[in-house]
Design a protein around this motif. Sequence first.
Motif, PDB file in Angstrom:
ATOM      1  N   UNK A 385      -4.183  36.663  62.664  1.00 50.86           N
ATOM      2  CA  UNK A 385      -4.067  37.468  64.042  1.00 50.86           C
ATOM      3  C   UNK A 385      -3.309  38.915  63.048  1.00 50.86           C
ATOM      4  N   UNK A 386      -2.651  38.401  62.738  1.00 46.91           N
ATOM      5  CA  UNK A 386      -1.505  39.430  62.250  1.00 46.91           C
ATOM      6  C   UNK A 386      -2.181  40.475  60.371  1.00 46.91           C
ATOM      7  N   UNK A 387      -2.492  39.286  59.511  1.00 50.45           N
ATOM      8  CA  UNK A 387      -3.449  39.008  58.667  1.00 50.45           C
ATOM      9  C   UNK A 387      -4.601  40.410  58.645  1.00 50.45           C
ATOM     10  N   UNK A 388      -5.195  40.015  59.855  1.00 49.48           N
ATOM     11  CA  UNK A 388      -6.983  40.139  60.077  1.00 49.48           C
ATOM     12  C   UNK A 388      -6.734  42.238  61.228  1.00 49.48           C
ATOM     13  N   UNK A 389      -5.511  41.915  61.884  1.00 47.58           N
ATOM     14  CA  UNK A 389      -5.245  42.869  62.270  1.00 47.58           C
ATOM     15  C   UNK A 389      -4.690  44.350  60.822  1.00 47.58           C
ATOM     16  N   UNK A 390      -4.042  44.336  60.429  1.00 44.80           N
ATOM     17  CA  UNK A 390      -3.473  44.623  58.983  1.00 44.80           C
ATOM     18  C   UNK A 390      -4.372  45.181  58.326  1.00 44.80           C
ATOM     19  N   UNK A 391      -5.761  44.274  57.899  1.00 40.02           N
ATOM     20  CA  UNK A 391      -6.712  44.782  56.788  1.00 40.02           C
ATOM     21  C   UNK A 391      -8.134  45.846  58.016  1.00 40.02           C
ATOM     22  N   UNK A 392      -8.072  45.632  58.965  1.00 39.01           N
ATOM     23  CA  UNK A 392      -8.603  46.128  59.187  1.00 39.01           C
ATOM     24  C   UNK A 392      -8.373  47.391  60.238  1.00 39.01           C
ATOM     25  N   UNK A 394      -6.300  49.473  58.612  1.00 35.02           N
ATOM     26  CA  UNK A 394      -6.283  50.036  56.952  1.00 35.02           C
ATOM     27  C   UNK A 394      -7.675  50.579  56.747  1.00 35.02           C
ATOM     28  N   UNK A 395      -8.830  49.728  57.288  1.00 33.30           N
ATOM     29  CA  UNK A 395     -10.192  49.875  56.535  1.00 33.30           C
ATOM     30  C   UNK A 395     -10.673  51.201  58.148  1.00 33.30           C
ATOM     31  N   UNK A 396      -9.826  50.912  58.964  1.00 35.00           N
ATOM     32  CA  UNK A 396     -10.757  52.133  60.432  1.00 35.00           C
ATOM     33  C   UNK A 396      -9.709  53.500  60.378  1.00 35.00           C
ATOM     34  N   UNK A 397      -8.510  53.134  59.564  1.00 28.61           N
ATOM     35  CA  UNK A 397      -7.871  54.828  59.377  1.00 28.61           C
ATOM     36  C   UNK A 397      -8.522  55.591  57.974  1.00 28.61           C
ATOM     37  N   UNK A 399     -12.056  55.089  57.627  1.00 32.00           N
ATOM     38  CA  UNK A 399     -13.260  55.720  57.963  1.00 32.00           C
ATOM     39  C   UNK A 399     -13.142  56.662  59.539  1.00 32.00           C
ATOM     40  N   UNK A 400     -11.843  56.877  59.199  1.00 29.60           N
ATOM     41  CA  UNK A 400     -11.440  57.578  60.679  1.00 29.60           C
ATOM     42  C   UNK A 400     -12.352  57.101  61.709  1.00 29.60           C
ATOM     43  N   UNK A 401     -12.346  55.830  62.457  1.00 32.32           N
ATOM     44  CA  UNK A 401     -12.968  55.144  63.683  1.00 32.32           C
ATOM     45  C   UNK A 401     -11.629  55.677  65.002  1.00 32.32           C
ATOM     46  N   UNK A 402     -11.910  55.962  65.748  1.00 34.82           N
ATOM     47  CA  UNK A 402     -10.590  56.067  66.844  1.00 34.82           C
ATOM     48  C   UNK A 402     -10.076  54.861  66.859  1.00 34.82           C
ATOM     49  N   UNK A 403      -8.913  54.366  67.299  1.00 33.47           N
ATOM     50  CA  UNK A 403      -8.362  53.142  67.641  1.00 33.47           C
ATOM     51  C   UNK A 403      -7.652  53.297  69.236  1.00 33.47           C
ATOM     52  N   UNK A 404      -8.039  52.749  69.501  1.00 33.65           N
ATOM     53  CA  UNK A 404      -7.682  52.244  71.601  1.00 33.65           C
ATOM     54  C   UNK A 404      -6.226  52.056  72.008  1.00 33.65           C
ATOM     55  N   UNK A 405      -6.048  51.170  70.823  1.00 34.64           N
ATOM     56  CA  UNK A 405      -4.861  50.709  71.831  1.00 34.64           C
ATOM     57  C   UNK A 405      -4.064  50.044  70.088  1.00 34.64           C
ATOM     58  N   UNK A 406      -3.035  51.194  69.621  1.00 33.00           N
ATOM     59  CA  UNK A 406      -2.034  51.146  68.402  1.00 33.00           C
ATOM     60  C   UNK A 406      -1.257  49.980  68.731  1.00 33.00           C
TER      61      UNK A 406
END
Length: 475
Positions: A385-392, A394-397, A399-406
């Motif tokens: 979970x921790x590694x996936x969150x870190x990498x996803x 970074x990818x969302x930022x 690509x400029x995606x909206x992050x609904x719960x940071x």
Amino acid sequence: MQINKKESSNQLSDSLKTRHLTMMSIAGVIGAALFVGSGSIIAAAGPAVILAYCAGGALVVFIMRMLGEMAATSPDTGSFSTYAERAIGRWAGFTIGWLYWWFWVLLMAWEAYVAGLILHEWFPLLSVNVFTLMMTITLTAINFMRVSKYGEVEFWFALIKVIAIVLFIVLGILAISRLWPVGGVSGLSNLSAHGGFMPNGLGPVIVALLGVMFSFLGAEIVTIAASESKNPVEQTKRAIKSVVWRICLFYIGSIFLIVCIVPWNDPLLSQTGYGAYRRTFEILGIPATKWIMNFVVLTSVSSCFVSGHYTASRMLYSLSKRGDAPALFQKTRKNGTPVFAVLASCVVAFAIALMNFFDALKPREILDILMNTTGMIAMLVYLVIAISQLRLRQKMEREGQEIKLKMWFFPWLSYLVIAFIVASLIAMTFIEQYRVLVISTGGAALIVIFIGITLQFKAYRRKLAAQRPLKRSYF
């Protein structure tokens, strides 16, 4: 793969409500480990066990926030397994998904066995084996219901546990405030009496911390179940926020009260099957404590069985939808229940329940060996979970995606959590009581990884063969 509203015969339902999701997450976490197993942890670490529960609770808060960030952006019934596939690779999603499924189907067998022990104590004319089989059949049937009906059953199962813990906390507060007439509890004195706050040193507290982290596995169920609600994004955000503080209150709050009321060196705390809650009620003079706690534990293990079966079947459904399990397991009934995934997930529990009738097989020893292969899965889930969150993230930022719960203090807190989990895994290899879990679970993980890579390699070769132009023969 995001689960939307029901579009075909292979889609899940969307009828779970927020209260269902919250109680389902609590149901997966609060089991016999809290009511019975916590006594031996307290006896080993002393009052300083509170530090272990606080640290474990903090880790779960961070992990749930990470998972909530991913689930709020893309709710999916495969939860962290799906996110691992996107962030790390298909082999990671395949491995953690199948290991997680294995954990819950084995836990189903264990919970049914504990329920059989309690019922046998009430009705000794029938053997434990008969009750174990009866409970397996009865509790399995619940998962064939429409998901909204299943949610109601699990809600009331979990509510009994919640009410029991709330009453326990109220009585405990009255006792340490010296407002309870029985027991002679003298405030907070037990925190420092009998050898001090950390009577056995730091070592047992660290060992306790490792054990405590396992006990919190199950909170993540809420992100798996959220995909079967009408508004999965909002339901995930609300459920994550409420589940975190409730679990921490129930665990940390009740453990704090126990060490205030019961001396850590009370010999009954570490007695097998006795339990810290039962001993606390006895000191407070509550009548029929044994029978009350047996009822609560029976309800608790039944609830864990049902939520575990639900979780295992949905993970298997998700694996099938992603091509990592036979296509049969994504088939659903008209009510949205993945019937073949439900059936497959109860096979292990049925097999072990039937195995109990043959003493020559030594079913308890076999179950203990099998459970050892799941001992480290909680830590692996947290790490994934921790590694996936870190990498996803970074990818969302990028690509400029909206992050609904940071996630808080990104990325430093994410790095800190990963480092802590890795350090814990390394520490486990040097602690005798955990070494067998590391070896067993590590071996199981390597086998699953090998199978996953082999299947993916074969699929890749088939794809290449299909794309290669056929050679024309003239003879």
